[in-house]
Design a protein around this motif. Sequence first.
Motif, PDB file in Angstrom:
ATOM      1  N   LEU A  79      -9.008   0.991  10.057  1.00 50.12           N
ATOM      2  CA  LEU A  79      -9.396   1.931   9.011  1.00 50.12           C
ATOM      3  C   LEU A  79      -8.870   3.302   9.415  1.00 50.12           C
ATOM      4  O   LEU A  79      -8.922   3.681  10.593  1.00 50.12           O
ATOM      5  N   SER A  80      -8.329   4.057   8.451  1.00 46.38           N
ATOM      6  CA  SER A  80      -7.824   5.397   8.745  1.00 46.38           C
ATOM      7  C   SER A  80      -8.425   6.396   7.774  1.00 46.38           C
ATOM      8  O   SER A  80      -8.801   6.048   6.644  1.00 46.38           O
ATOM      9  N   GLN A 112     -11.505  16.931  -0.060  1.00 42.30           N
ATOM     10  CA  GLN A 112     -11.609  15.495  -0.303  1.00 42.30           C
ATOM     11  C   GLN A 112     -10.940  14.731   0.837  1.00 42.30           C
ATOM     12  O   GLN A 112      -9.811  15.036   1.225  1.00 42.30           O
ATOM     13  N   ALA A 113     -11.648  13.748   1.398  1.00 44.25           N
ATOM     14  CA  ALA A 113     -11.096  12.854   2.415  1.00 44.25           C
ATOM     15  C   ALA A 113     -10.852  11.486   1.797  1.00 44.25           C
ATOM     16  O   ALA A 113     -11.503  11.114   0.814  1.00 44.25           O
ATOM     17  N   GLN A 114      -9.923  10.711   2.359  1.00 47.37           N
ATOM     18  CA  GLN A 114      -9.606   9.373   1.855  1.00 47.37           C
ATOM     19  C   GLN A 114      -9.659   8.366   2.992  1.00 47.37           C
ATOM     20  O   GLN A 114      -9.152   8.622   4.082  1.00 47.37           O
ATOM     21  N   ALA A 115     -10.249   7.193   2.710  1.00 46.88           N
ATOM     22  CA  ALA A 115     -10.308   6.095   3.678  1.00 46.88           C
ATOM     23  C   ALA A 115      -9.342   5.000   3.238  1.00 46.88           C
ATOM     24  O   ALA A 115      -9.338   4.596   2.073  1.00 46.88           O
ATOM     25  N   THR A 116      -8.490   4.531   4.174  1.00 44.28           N
ATOM     26  CA  THR A 116      -7.487   3.500   3.882  1.00 44.28           C
ATOM     27  C   THR A 116      -7.676   2.337   4.846  1.00 44.28           C
ATOM     28  O   THR A 116      -7.737   2.524   6.062  1.00 44.28           O
ATOM     29  N   ALA A 117      -7.767   1.105   4.287  1.00 43.52           N
ATOM     30  CA  ALA A 117      -8.004  -0.093   5.094  1.00 43.52           C
ATOM     31  C   ALA A 117      -6.732  -0.916   5.211  1.00 43.52           C
ATOM     32  O   ALA A 117      -5.946  -1.006   4.268  1.00 43.52           O
ATOM     33  N   THR A 118      -6.542  -1.543   6.385  1.00 39.78           N
ATOM     34  CA  THR A 118      -5.459  -2.497   6.619  1.00 39.78           C
ATOM     35  C   THR A 118      -6.080  -3.862   6.909  1.00 39.78           C
ATOM     36  O   THR A 118      -7.036  -3.956   7.679  1.00 39.78           O
ATOM     37  N   SER A 131      -2.599   0.058   3.241  1.00 36.16           N
ATOM     38  CA  SER A 131      -2.676   1.202   2.336  1.00 36.16           C
ATOM     39  C   SER A 131      -3.596   0.915   1.150  1.00 36.16           C
ATOM     40  O   SER A 131      -3.303   1.314   0.022  1.00 36.16           O
ATOM     41  N   THR A 132      -4.692   0.203   1.389  1.00 34.52           N
ATOM     42  CA  THR A 132      -5.675  -0.051   0.342  1.00 34.52           C
ATOM     43  C   THR A 132      -6.718   1.052   0.376  1.00 34.52           C
ATOM     44  O   THR A 132      -7.408   1.235   1.382  1.00 34.52           O
ATOM     45  N   ASN A 133      -6.861   1.793  -0.712  1.00 39.61           N
ATOM     46  CA  ASN A 133      -7.792   2.915  -0.783  1.00 39.61           C
ATOM     47  C   ASN A 133      -9.217   2.387  -0.962  1.00 39.61           C
ATOM     48  O   ASN A 133      -9.539   1.766  -1.972  1.00 39.61           O
ATOM     49  N   VAL A 134     -10.065   2.611   0.040  1.00 37.32           N
ATOM     50  CA  VAL A 134     -11.455   2.149  -0.011  1.00 37.32           C
ATOM     51  C   VAL A 134     -12.403   3.337   0.074  1.00 37.32           C
ATOM     52  O   VAL A 134     -13.531   3.203   0.534  1.00 37.32           O
ATOM     53  N   THR A 135     -11.930   4.512  -0.382  1.00 39.57           N
ATOM     54  CA  THR A 135     -12.720   5.735  -0.268  1.00 39.57           C
ATOM     55  C   THR A 135     -14.078   5.586  -0.929  1.00 39.57           C
ATOM     56  O   THR A 135     -15.110   5.966  -0.348  1.00 39.57           O
ATOM     57  N   TYR A 194     -16.463   1.234   7.111  1.00 46.21           N
ATOM     58  CA  TYR A 194     -16.157   0.182   6.139  1.00 46.21           C
ATOM     59  C   TYR A 194     -15.899  -1.113   6.885  1.00 46.21           C
ATOM     60  O   TYR A 194     -15.037  -1.173   7.768  1.00 46.21           O
ATOM     61  N   ASN A 195     -16.665  -2.176   6.543  1.00 43.33           N
ATOM     62  CA  ASN A 195     -16.496  -3.517   7.142  1.00 43.33           C
ATOM     63  C   ASN A 195     -16.391  -3.450   8.672  1.00 43.33           C
ATOM     64  O   ASN A 195     -15.448  -3.973   9.271  1.00 43.33           O
TER      65      ASN A 195
END
Length: 666
Positions: free
Chosen positions: A166-167, A180-186, A193-197, A244-245
Amino acid sequence: MVVTTNANTTWTSSNYSKISVAPKGQIKGISTGSADIYATYTEGGVSKRCPSTTVTVNIIPPTHTLTSLTCEVPSIIYLNATSSVTATAHYTDGIIVVTTNANTTWTSTEPSVVGVPPQDPAVPKGQIKGNSTGSADIYATYTEGGVSKRCPSTTVTVTVPLVTSLSCSPSSITLASRGQAQATATYSDGTNSTNVTTQASWSSGDTQCVWVNQTGEYGGRITASAQTSDPNFVQCSTKITAFYNSKSADCTAEVTRADFIAINSPGNNDCIQRSTSSTTISGNSSFGGKDAEAHIRIDGTNLDKTSIEDNGNWSSNAWITKNYSLGPHTIFVAATSDATDTITVNLKDSCVVPPVLTRVDCSPSSISLAPGGLQQATANAVYSNGSRVNVTTNASTTWGSVDPSCASVNNSGQKGLVTAASNIVSCSTNVRATYSGLSGICSVAVSSGSHLDCISGVCLSVAGLGSNTCSPENSVCGSHLECVGLTCQNVSGAGIDRCSAISDCSRLVCVDSSCQRVSGGGSNECSTSASCIHLTRVSVSLNHPSISVGGTSQATAEAIYSDNSRTDITNNSATTWSSSDESIGSMHHSPIIILGKKPGTATITAAFQGVNGSANLSVSCPSGQFSATTICERGKCISTEVYCTSTPACSKNSDCFKKGEKETNP
């Protein structure tokens, strides 16, 4: 001494319509039947003939029998993902991939878990799909010529891809009031690059500095808690964490004081043109902090948008919704109580600015006259938009000469006409055109001299002003065309033209793989270096140069060109493949596969654009078997084509009887 292929050896067949025999001793069955084959060898005037051997030609139909079916099926696939499968039919004379063949049926023991075509119409041919988590056995059945074969089942498990990392981005966030911050899952299935914000959970390391929306539609939105308008406040920073997860990632949030703001567009006192259909006002403001909440007012009334975006842009439809009068209006922008700016703009029906006169040009800039000569001068007004207007005869244009005794200029009648004095040998002066306070100057030179000109190949002095066309006086002048190096050039001095174009002096030829110009006229052999590149040879490679009977080898071919470049031509439509002996190495195409059929050596050849390349294929018996050329038939040990056997071949007739039996004539 073996003399099979010796030049003194002659091979003979008693019936060439049944069996032919080549000079080197190779025999070939022409039709069913028998013939006697023998050889005669002569040396030193002595000839000897070997005993005849009766050879019988029989028709042995080729075998093409389905023996087994193998499948390649992955053991794990991810939910909602597809994966390729392969089915290969094995025959007595080769293999064929039959994955999507109409005679191939794929089966899933649990179609709701793993879908296969045609059970699941949504799954493409040659694919399986994970429909739900769980397991299912997958196999294929292939039928040909009344024979059916089924490959062994493969258990396929469908799993959900796991989050591997997670990044949080951007890694550092600077804000004055909001960010605004964004969370990206691999995931483990390779997707990234899946946006899970909005699915992640968020927390702030210091809520006295910033707080962050924990989840949902506004998850990851950061708001400054610190009082950025406080004169004593400088900055604060803290960690923002996304969960996340079972994975987490951090960003750094830094709050800075919004201590400066400026309206960049429109500028102060700018003109804004009114439109009856759609008039908007927009601008760009810069300030110390990013994403600051701002208040924007026109004449004391708030616009419909009261925040400045990350890039500082803001806009409003206020001009449409309110009937502003023509004239000045005040725009006020405030990020904090200490960060404000105010400008005034002018609303007008037209913001067109007329061009401004920048200079006056007099042309020609240099005038040469003989005594009493005339020359018309021209005056052009040049404006700020680049336009030019001829004002030579304009009533506002005045013409004058610095020295009228040398040359005068008309300021009435034919304005701008320059006249050289007729009673003077040589002089110079300037004439001036003045328009709207700006002037342009032309220089004037008066001379009664002469100039040099080339007359009939001799450089002579000619009366009158003009530029010299030759030098020195009385020298030979003129020019002619000659080949100089590789080009046709103009050479000084009178003479006969030796060329008229570059093709008379040189031509283009191929040197190695380069198109080069060489001396000597003629037709060009090439135009570019690319036209000089040609095919030099074809290279053939076998991944297995030596195989056993029943084994396969894959062939590839490359075209090699004069510039040493290579191109794969294995499956090129212009490439022709062949085997020197199909009974040893049998060709199968797409891809180029050679099946070993019997022991021996075959030459595999690829022909491309008139050039051949080849490689030798050696076929031997499988391990534990022998290569034999004799068999027992009706009590006799006779010769036959080479074949593989698990027991040694016979060498004499007695080898064809069981122990204790006696040889009898059949």
